[in-house]
Structure formats: structure tokens, C-alpha cells
Scaffold this motif. Structure first.
Motif, short mmCIF file in Angstrom:
data_model
loop_
_atom_site.label_atom_id
_atom_site.label_comp_id
_atom_site.label_asym_id
_atom_site.label_seq_id
_atom_site.Cartn_x
_atom_site.Cartn_y
_atom_site.Cartn_z
N LYS A 10 8.81 -13.44 -69.37
CA LYS A 10 7.47 -13.52 -69.94
C LYS A 10 6.83 -12.13 -69.95
N GLU B 65 1.33 -12.30 -76.22
CA GLU B 65 1.79 -12.85 -74.97
C GLU B 65 2.91 -13.83 -75.27
N GLY B 66 3.92 -13.89 -74.42
CA GLY B 66 4.97 -14.87 -74.65
C GLY B 66 6.31 -14.43 -74.11
N GLU B 67 7.34 -14.90 -74.76
CA GLU B 67 8.69 -14.64 -74.28
C GLU B 67 9.24 -13.39 -74.94
N ASP C 51 5.43 -15.91 -79.19
CA ASP C 51 4.26 -16.47 -78.48
C ASP C 51 4.42 -17.97 -78.31
N PRO C 52 3.54 -18.61 -77.49
CA PRO C 52 3.71 -20.04 -77.20
C PRO C 52 3.72 -20.92 -78.45
N ARG C 53 3.15 -20.43 -79.56
CA ARG C 53 3.17 -21.24 -80.76
C ARG C 53 4.46 -21.07 -81.54
#
Ligand SMILES: Nc1ncnc2c1ncn2[C@@H]1O[C@H](COP(=O)(O)OP(=O)(O)O)[C@@H](O)[C@H]1O
Ligand SMILES: [Mg+2]
Lengths: 601, 459
Positions: A133, A160-162, A183-185
Motif C-alpha cells: 500500500k 492512494e492504493g496498491e 486506487d480502491p476504486r
């Protein structure tokens, strides 16, 4: 803001203020004006009409010419290649522009701040691995921007994210992809070595911390008497010629900051040239490298368009925050914040806003406070602690400190280095007036001085200030009744104050040796001056006449000492202490002898 | 676009003319106005809206009969024609001949507004100019490319001083002197004549261009005059490789004209009725001087600013001092004592002195001598004040020495003849002679080595 470009038409040109009919444009949006493509910014909206302040002269522009909304607010490019450069008030690289458009700045010229062709050696952060992350501020890798500045390439705020991948070590230009983040989306972000940031919005950080260590500037009256902290905010007000620019340039030269951002805001072109020509030749006393490697300049000189002057301070502070986010201690100097305030005034006047004091708009104080608020020491997202110290010159009309910009600034800042015309006229430099100046950081600085230099620092500092206060008091008496009314002890107090003034406070920026003074040497000089005074006072108590002491060769030497030995020759400074002891002792013995003699006779 | 003519002027006041029903007029463009009597006036567009423009009329708007006023928009900026023939000529603020000779014909035409020099294209000015005047050369040295104004007051000899500098200024060991661009705004006939005669008698006239607007000429023209003059100076410096000295007199008249127009426009005043943009406006003028990379010529500027009521904090000298690279301040007190040039050194300053003097430029002791003289004189001034309160007899022996020094300094160092051209060497030697009135141990601003070499006292 959406990225669609809107087009419209010019309706009115009133100097730098242009009204355009441009439906759908947003407040703060960048606009291209007319056939020349001049850049500007929307400052107010009324129905279909937008009022635009242009960063360039509008000569030759006609009503009816097109205008185009660009869809984004005034932003700067942040990435390797900023250090050592000089940019205008909207971050155009002036050296490149000189190559393209000659000695004068051609209007409508558009050159990106960062060189697209240049390649940088990127070294990825070995601690990161794909799948992990990451968030804003995480260091993806580093680039050696100059020999002194290691540029940390960070994940920009908002991403932000992986981590999908980081580029391997190698040479890349700033537009190459060096990392990808999902990102989370599920949206994948391609990251390169630079990012953009809208200048009017402070860059985020984890939390704000108190300042803890002094910014050492190598200037005695500052470090020893009115210290500034890393992350502090300060002002240097003074009438013209009192020494504001020299104070700022001295801090740019000799302070122990990692990065220096010098914003010439509405001041002289030659002062920026002075920095540009001299800094590549000067050595940083801390790293031994050339000063220009840690310095960048923003220039909106007094003859450059006034609207870009207002922008220049934001452009400077945004770049300062960016380097802060890498964990650096940044100093930003703004010379002069008064010109910035005047640019605000000019625009507000053209908009017909109600002036409150001396033509300034009612929002002057809040805008000033908001700018200074961007200084501070912070905990960054991922690079530890970083700071922005902001020091603004203030140019009060007629040298009157009660005018709006000076008085509002005074309420905001923590160190106030008030320059005095009287001192400057007498060529007492820096002309920082010890009576009206203040620092709210003396206690914090004292902890550092006591630990690093000498536990008696605060005592000596207080003794010196007390002597200066006595000097003022006694001078008033002399002015009433003449010098004959003073006792020998009082005359010696005047002499002691004069040693403090000439031997400690005065420091010529032009003196090769004295231009920089290490904290050790600062303390040594202070201690010597106080010691001479104290030893002399003790002798006078015994009955030695003051005239015996006034002409001792050590008095002249104490005044010259600062420029006789550099900060590397401290042993010579200490050796003078032995001379002082010896000379004072001889006077005592001499006097005791003659005293005895009289007794015997 | 092309030339357009309108007869739709609807308002005239304070040098401003409003014309309606216009279309697509460029901001800043040049305008010609024909009045009812058939006379032509000149103007410039200072606001341009969709169907209305505001014009600044250089000859003023007195006696305009709006019904019978024809306004032509020339579709070009305000420009002047330039050729080497401008030397030796005399023009008004728009570049039109005032000397009865035909206009300059040339296909080199430049807009007078100029544009900002890229700071990255500048070179720091560092070549010492010897003016032959001790208070300047010794204590407030002038360098090529510097803007150094004379702050004066009514009745003080600023014009004589400016003329003397124009005559004597040269680089050390060089004969080549300056081309002079002389810009006079709102000066009296007598003052203009003084300069004309001065240039003629010293034989430099063919190296001089004059731009003149007299006290009874239209004030609005004063707004373009310095710009026109500087455009000529830029041509001489950068096209013809000359070193140019620009004398602007009197900037106070310029600023007053600016205030007049600003008031008519309804601009928000900042201080004493002057508009907030006075600073930027003055800077546009003053910052046109300097040194530029790879250009042989240079522009050095000496504006004269008379301080209303001798008040240095008045906005005009104040803002000037914030822009220029120092100032030479004249004192009424010294003038009344018969001292010429009455330069008051305490408030005087040259900011560019540091790189133009010293070992390789003038003499190695020069910077320290200047610092020492300033320190002594400051102390001497305090002593004078003290003496005026308690009487000189009450002073200590040491203090009395300061008084003697100050008197000798004013008389011999500050004072010099109007034709006296002192070398820098002579100036520095004179400084040492005066400094040597003090014992060595009081001269702590100079080095021991300086004392060994130059000190002339007995102690
Ligand atoms: N610390 C200093 N040491 C030596 N000279 C100084 C110092 N401070 C100011 N000066 C002198 O004063 C002049 C004016 O200083 P400057 O900083 O340009 O003033 P300001 O910015 O307040 O108008 C400088 O050109 C220099 O000659
Ligand atoms: Mg300054």
C-alpha cells in the motif's frame, strides 16, 4: 474542475483587468486572453461575464478577441530541475525564456517550468514492493537533483492504493512513468517524476509541530539577540536603504537550511542578478558546496506586470512546501511583501472594491495571515519532519511602521527585525534596532545554545541588552546636562555598550571574514565584550580612572576582532582573551603600585 | 485592422476623453484628435470596452467642442522614429521636433512603452564612474548601469550638480564619455536654457538628445516624455553601442501629472492623493536602465526628484528611493552655508558601490575609508546636536575633535568648485587627511594595514 476548454470573447480591457464573456468558467480558473494568448486568472464572476487579471501587459488587445478558459487554476510544476533556477511570478523559467525571446520577455510566451528533455538518474526506493500500500508523500525513489539536494520523488496528495510497479533504476525524463498505483476504486494512476499543485491551496501534511531548533543565519544580531526558529515566521520592516534586502540575502547565503527559495517580489532586477551571479561562486559553510545548488529564485521585478507579483508569493511558498514534504528545512524569503500587498490593492481598486485603509481592501489582513500560516514545522506523510521558515521584508511608506501592511504583519509573525534609518545612516549594519525588534523564540533558542555552545549564553545576552538599555538612559542624561555630569563608572558603561555595538552587533555583509559568523564565534565575541566591560568596571571600582581604560589597545582590537579572525580561527579569538586578562591585570598592578606610592608619600 | 475615425466623443475632463460606439479598438493604441479649430492633439487608449473607449489626451482636453471633435484611431502603439540623427536634436514628449527642424525619418520605430527586461538577461553593474565629485565618488560611488537619483528641494542646485556630473562623468583612465539623454518634465524655461547652454558650451551638444516639456506645456505629455526619452536611450545603448547617461528632471512634476490623471479617472488614492500604482509606474521608468548580457552599451540614470517641503518621506522621493539604487540627498542647511554641492551624506547611499570599488577598481582601502568617514560623521552630527543644547564649551576634548572634523569635512570634502574635477585618488587622500585628525585607535573601521599606509596623523 473539468478539463474541457471553454471559449468566449473579450468585452473590456482596463489595464491588467480584462472582462470576458465566458459562460461556465470558474472562479480561479486560468484563462488565455486574446490573439497573443496572454495568461490570466478569473478573479470574479458576474452572470456570463468573468473578470480576469492578466499576468502580462494587455497593450494591443482588442474587445472582440477570443478568450479561452483552460479548466485549471494557477498551478506549479513540482519535480527535479527546480533547484538553481530562476522563474517568473507564474513559474516560467526565465533563463530559457531569455534564450527564446531575447533580453525582453515576449508576451504570451509559454515555456514549462521543468525541462522535458532532461533525463535524471532515478533510484527506486528499495523498501517498496509491488502489491504494497502507498499513499500521499510516500517516497517512490530519489534523484540527485544537485550535488547537495537529494530529490525525493513522492506519491502526490490525493493518490492512494496498491503499488503496481516502480521503475527500475535508470535515466528517465520527467514525463516517463516511474510508478503505477491502483486506487480502491480500481483506477490505475500513472505517476511520473513531477506533479502539479494549485498554488493557492496549502499542501497537506500529517500534523503541525512546534519549532525546536534555531535557524542559524551566521548574523550575530539575529542569532544571538533575536533568534528565528526553523519553521518560524518573521518580518524585516524598514525604510528604503535600511538593509532589508541585505538581511534577506545574508540569510539566503548563510543560514543552515537545506533549501532556500528567494522571491524577489516587486523589487530590483539587479538584486536578483546579484544572487544569480554570486551564489554559484559562494560556498555553503555547512556542506562546502556552491550555494546556488540549494537555492531557487522567483522573480517578479518591480517593472514586471503587477498581477504576477501577487501570484509570485504563492508560487514560491508552494515550491517551499513541496521540498518541506521531502523532509527538508526550507527557508523562503519574500522581498517585499509590501509589493505583494500593493498588487492586491491595485487589483481590488480596479474592481471598484471598497478600500478600508490607505486604499487597501478589507481582506488584506486575512490574506497576509493566510500566507504566513503556510510556514511552520510539520510532520510530513512519509519523510519525517520538515519545515518552511518564511521571512518577509516589509517596505512601509515613509518608514512609518503604523501603516497597514507593517502593523498587520506584526500581529502575525514571531520575529520582528525592525530596521532603523538612524542606524543605517550611521552605517551601523545590520541596522536591526535592538529596542523595537523582538523574537518570541528566545527561550527555545536558549535551550539549543546552552546545550550546543555555552550554558551562560542567556546570561551574556541579557547582560548585553542591559548595557544597551543603560546606554540609552545615560545618553539622555548627556543630552540634558552634558558628558561632564557622568561618573567614571557611567562612562565605562557607555564604553561597554559601544563595544557591544561595534564589536558584536555591527557586522558587515561585505566583509569577507565577518559576513558569516559561526555560533561559537558569536558567543566568543559576546563573552569577550562583556568580560572586558566587567573587568574594567571592577577596576574603576578600585579607583582606576576611565581614561586609563579607554585607550588600552585592546579596546580597538575588540572592535576589529570580528573581521580579523574567521569562524575557523577561533583559537585566535580565544587567545585574545588571554591578552585581555593580561592587560587588565597590568592596569590593576600598575594602579596598585601608584596607589601604594601615594600612600607611602 | 485599419485606421478608424469617429465623431462620437461624449465626455471630456481632466485630460480624458470618452468616445462611444467604437468597435475593436486596441488597448494602448495611439489616437489623433482633431479639434474644432482644426488643431491636432495626440492621445492613447487607456481603457477599451466593447463600444466605448477612454483616451488620455497628451495636450489636454481644454476647449474641446465635443460635437466638432474627430477622433482617429491609428491602429499602432505610441511610437517614435529613431536614427543616429536624433543626437543633437530637441523633441517634445511625443518625439516631435521642438527645434524647428524636420522630423526624424527612419524605418526604425519603437513603441515608447518598452517591455520588461528579463532579469536573467541582466549583468550586475560594476564599472566605477568617476564623476569628480568627492561625496559621490568617495562615499556613494556611481557605476555604469546604475539609477541614482538626486533628491533635492526647490531652489537647491540640483540642476547644476546634474550638469556637472554630465560633463565630468567618465571611467577611470578613459576619455570616452557618455551620450546624454536629457528629459525635462515641467521645467522652467530658464532651467531648460541652462542645460542647453551648458551642453553647448562644453561642446557635447552633438552627443545629447533633449526631450523637453516646459512648465507651461501640457502636463499630460509628461506621462510619455520619460518613456519616449528612454526608448531613445535604449536605441543609443543597444543599437549604437553607446554608454548613455539619462538625466530626468523633475520626476516630481511627472508624478504630479500622473496624480492629476488618476484623480480624473477616479482611481483609488493611496497616499497624499497619489494612486496606488505610482510605485509600479515609476518602476517601469527607472528599471529600464542597467546592463544587459552581451550588449556593449549601457544606460545609467540620474533622475532629479525635488522633495515637496524638503520631506524625504513624501511619496515621490519615498517610492523613488524604494526603486532606485541609492540616492544623493541635497541639504538646504549646507546650501545656506554656501557649500556646493550641498550633499548631505548621511541619508545618501549608493547600493551598487560595493562591486565597483576597492582593489581592482579604485583603491584597496576605499570601502573601509567610506565606512569610517560615515561612522565619524554620524558621531560628529550627534556631537553637533549636543553642542547646540549644552554649548560647545561643555564638550569633552574628544567631542570637540568631532566638531572640528565635521566643519573641515563639510568645507573641504563636501565643498568643491563647480568646475573642480577631483580624481578618486585625490578624494581618498583628502579623506585620509581628515581622518588623520583622530588618533589611530579611534579609526577602527579601517585595517591596521590601511593605517600603516595612509594615516597621516602624529599619534
Ligand atoms: N549588513 C550589511 N553590511 C554592509 N552593508 C550593508 C548591510 N546592510 C545594508 N548595507 C548597505 O545598505 C544598502 C542598502 O541595503 P538594502 O538591503 O538594499 O536596503 P533595503 O532593502 O532596506 O532598501 C546596501 O546596498 C549596502 O550598501
Ligand atoms: Mg530592498
Amino acid at each position: 474542475m473539468s478539463e474541457t476548454k471553454r471559449t468566449g470573447v473579450i468585452r473590456d480591457i482596463n489595464g491588467p483587468i480584462v472582462t470576458v464573456e465566458l459562460p461556465g468558467v470558474r472562479s480561479g480558473e486560468q484563462v488565455k486572453i486574446g490573439n497573443l494568448g496572454l495568461f490570466g486568472e478569473v478573479i470574479s464572476l458576474r452572470g456570463q461575464l468573468a473578470v480576469v487579471q492578466t499576468y502580462e501587459s494587455t497593450d494591443g488587445v482588442r474587445p472582440g478577441e477570443p478568450a479561452q478558459g483552460l479548466g485549471w487554476p494557477l498551478s506549479v510544476e513540482l519535480g527535479p530541475g527546480l533547484m538553481g533556477g530562476i522563474f517568473d511570478g507564474v513559474q516560467r523559467p526565465l533563463e530559457k525564456i531569455a534564450l527564446e525571446s531575447g533580453d525582453y520577455i515576449r508576451r504570451g510566451i509559454s515555456v514549462p517550468a521543468l525541462d522535458r528533455a532532461r533525463e535524471w538518474e532515478f533510484e527506486p526506493n528499495r523498501e517498496l514492493s509491488p502489491g504494497g500500500k502507498v499513499g500521499p508523500g510516500v517516497v517512490l525513489g530519489v534523484v540527485q537533483e544537485t550535488t547537495t539536494v537529494l530529490h525525493r520523488i513522492m506519491v502526490p496528495p490525493g493518490v492512494e492504493g496498491e503499488l503496481l510497479e516502480v521503475a527500475p533504476a535508470g535515466a528517465y525524463d520527467i514525463e516517463s512513468t516511474i510508478a503505477r498505483v491502483r486506487d480502491p476504486r480500481g483506477i490505475s494512476h500513472r505517476l511520473s517524476m513531477y506533479q502539479r499543485w494549485p498554488v493557492r491551496k496549502p499542501r497537506p501534511y500529517l500534523r503541525r509541530d512546534d519549532g525546536i531548533s534555531p535557524l542559524i543565519t551566521g548574523q550575530r544580531v539575529i542569532d544571538t539577540f533575536f533568534p528565528q526558529l526553523k519553521g518560524g515566521k518573521g518580518a524585516v520592516p524598514g525604510p528604503f536603504g535600511a538593509g532589508k534586502t541585505v538581511v534577506q540575502q545574508q540569510i539566503a547565503r548563510w543560514s543552515n537550511a537545506d533549501i532556500v527559495i528567494y522571491v524577489g517580489c516587486g523589487e530590483r532586477g539587479n538584486e536578483l542578478v546579484d544572487v544569480l551571479e554570486s551564489f554559484p561562486e559562494l560556498d555553503d559553510p555547512y556542506t562546502g558546496r556552491k550555494l546556488m545548488e540549494r537555492t531557487l529564485l522567483v522573480a517578479n521585478t518591480s517593472n514586471m506586470p503587477v498581477v504576477a507579483r501577487e501570484a509570485s508569493v504563492y508560487v514560491g511558498i508552494t515550491m517551499a512546501e513541496y521540498y518541506r514534504d521531502m523532509g527538508y528545512d526550507v527557508v523562503m524569503l519574500a522581498d517585499s511583501t509590501s509589493r505583494w500587498a500593493e498588487a492586491l490593492r491595485e487589483v481590488s481598486g480596479r474592481l471598484g472594491q471598497m478600500p478600508v485603509e490607505e486604499g487597501y481592501p478589507a481582506y488584506l489582513a486575512s490574506r497576509l495571515a493566510a500566507v504566513y500560516e503556510r510556514a511552520g514545522r510539520v510532520e510530513t506523510y512519509a519523510a519525517g519532519s520538515g519545515s518552511v521558515t518564511l521571512i518577509g521584508a516589509v517596505s512601509p511608506p515613509g518608514g512609518d511602521f503604523s501603516e497597514p501592511v507593517t502593523s498587520h504583519t506584526k500581529d502575525i509573525i514571531e520575529t520582528f527585525w525592525a530596521l532603523s534609518k538612524e542606524l543605517a545612516d550611521a552605517r551601523h549594519y545590520p541596522s536591526i534596532d535592538w529596542v523595537t525588534s523582538f523574537s518570541k523564540h528566545v527561550q527555545t533558542a536558549a535551550q539549543w545554545w546552552h546545550k550546543e555552545i555555552d550554558p551562560d549564553w542567556e546570561k551574556r545576552r541579557t547582560a548585553a541588552l542591559a548595557l544597551l538599555a543603560r546606554d540609552a538612559e545615560l545618553s539622555r542624561i548627556v543630552n540634558l546636562v552634558g558628558p561632564e555630569a557622568l561618573s567614571d563608572a557611567q562612562r565605562w558603561e557607555l564604553e561597554g555598550a559601544s563595544l557591544i555595538k561595534e564589536g558584536v552587533l555591527q557586522q558587515s555583509a561585505l566583509d569577507e571574514i565577518d559576513t558569516f559568523c559561526s555560533p561559537q564565534k558569536q558567543y566568543a565575541l559576546l563573552d569577550l565584550a562583556i568580560t572586558i566591560y566587567k573587568r574594567g568596571a571592577a577596576l574603576i571600582k578600585l579607583g582606576v580612572p576611565v581614561s586609563e581604560l579607554q585607550h588600552l589597545p585592546l579596546m580597538a582590537k575588540m572592535r576589529r576582532l570580528k573581521s580579523m579572525y574567521s569562524s575557523e580561527q577561533l583559537d585566535q579569538v580565544f587567545a585574545f582573551r588571554a591578552e585581555v586578562d593580561h592587560a587588565m591585570e597590568s592596569v590593576r598592578i600598575e594602579y596598585a603600585k601608584s596607589d601604594q606610592h601615594e600612600h607611602n608619600a | 485592422m485599419s485606421i478608424k475615425e469617429y465623431r462620437t466623443a461624449i465626455e471630456a475632463r481632466g485630460g480624458l476623453l470618452v468616445v462611444k460606439d467604437t468597435a475593436g479598438i486596441a488597448f494602448g493604441d495611439r489616437v489623433q484628435i482633431k479639434d474644432h479649430a482644426g488643431n491636432t492633439r495626440n492621445g492613447q487608449v487607456i481603457r477599451s470596452a466593447d463600444n466605448e473607449v477612454l483616451i488620455l489626451v497628451f495636450e489636454g482636453t481644454d476647449d474641446l467642442d465635443l460635437e466638432n471633435t474627430w477622433v482617429r484611431f491609428l491602429d499602432e502603439p505610441v511610437e517614435i522614429a529613431l536614427s543616429p540623427e536624433i543626437l543633437g536634436r530637441e523633441f517634445n514628449g511625443l518625439g516631435e521636433p521642438r527645434d524647428g527642424r524636420p522630423p526624424v525619418l527612419s524605418n526604425i520605430r519603437r513603441p515608447v512603452g518598452g517591455s520588461a527586461i528579463n532579469p536573467a538577461a541582466r549583468t550586475y553593474p560594476r564599472e566605477f564612474i568617476q564623476t569628480g565629485i568627492s561625496t559621490i565618488d568617495g562615499l556613494n560611488s556611481l557605476v555604469r548601469g546604475q539609477k541614482l537619483p538626486i533628491f533635492s528641494g526647490s531652489g537647491l542646485p540640483h540642476n547644476r550638480l546634474a550638469a556637472q556630473i554630465g560633463r565630468q562623468a567618465k571611467l577611470v583612465d578613459q576619455e570616452s564619455s557618455f551620450s546624454v539623454v536629457f528629459a525635462a518634465m515641467g521645467v522652467s524655461y530658464a532651467d531648460a536654457k541652462f542645460f542647453r547652454d551648458e551642453f553647448a558650451s562644453s561642446g557635447v551638444l552633438r552627443n545629447v538628445v533633449m526631450f523637453i516639456n516646459l512648465a507651461d506645456d501640457p502636463p499630460v505629455e509628461r506621462l510619455t516624455l520619460p518613456r519616449t526619452a528612454l526608448t531613445a536611450a535604449e536605441y543609443l545603448a543597444y543599437d549604437l553601442d553607446r554608454h548613455v547617461l539619462v538625466i530626468l528632471t523633475d520626476m516630481t512634476n511627472y508624478a504630479e501629472a500622473l496624480r492629476e490623471v488618476a484623480t480624473a479617472k477616479g482611481d483609488v488614492p493611496a497616499r497624499k492623493g497619489y494612486p496606488g500604482y505610482l510605485y509600479s509606474d515609476l518602476a517601469e521608468i527607472y528599471e529600464r536602465c542597467g546592463r544587459i548580457h552581451n550588449r556593449h552599451g549601457s544606460i545609467t540614470m540620474m533622475p532629479v526628484v525635488s522633495m515637496p517641503s524638503d520631506d524625504i518621506t513624501h511619496p515621490i522621493p519615498d517610492l523613488t528611493g524604494y526603486i532606485t539604487e541609492g540616492q544623493i540627498v541635497l541639504s538646504r542647511e549646507l546650501h545656506n552655508q554656501g557649500i556646493y554641492p550641498p550633499v548631505h551624506i548621511s541619508p545618501s547611499l549608493s547600493r551598487l558601490m560595493k562591486d565597483g570599488i576597492g582593489k581592482d577598481d579604485t583603491r584597496e582601502d576605499h570601502p573601509r575609508v567610506a565606512g569610517q568617514i560615515y561612522a565619524l560623521y554620524a558621531r560628529a552630527q550627534e556631537t553637533r546636536n549636543l553642542a547646540s543644547i549644552i554649548g560647545a564649551d561643555e564638550l569633552s576634548e574628544r567631542d570637540r575633535r568631532y566638531l572640528t572634523f565635521a566643519d573641515a569635512f563639510d568645507e573641504r570634502f563636501v565643498g568643491q568648485g563647480e568646475a573642480e574635477d577631483r580624481s578618486i585618488e585625490a578624494t581618498l587622500n583628502l579623506a585620509w587627511e581628515l581622518m588623520s585628525m583622530f588618533p589611530r585607535d579611534m579609526l577602527t573601521r579601517v585595517k591596521e594595514t590601511d593605517l600603516a599606509k595612509y594615516y597621516q596623523g602624529t599619534d
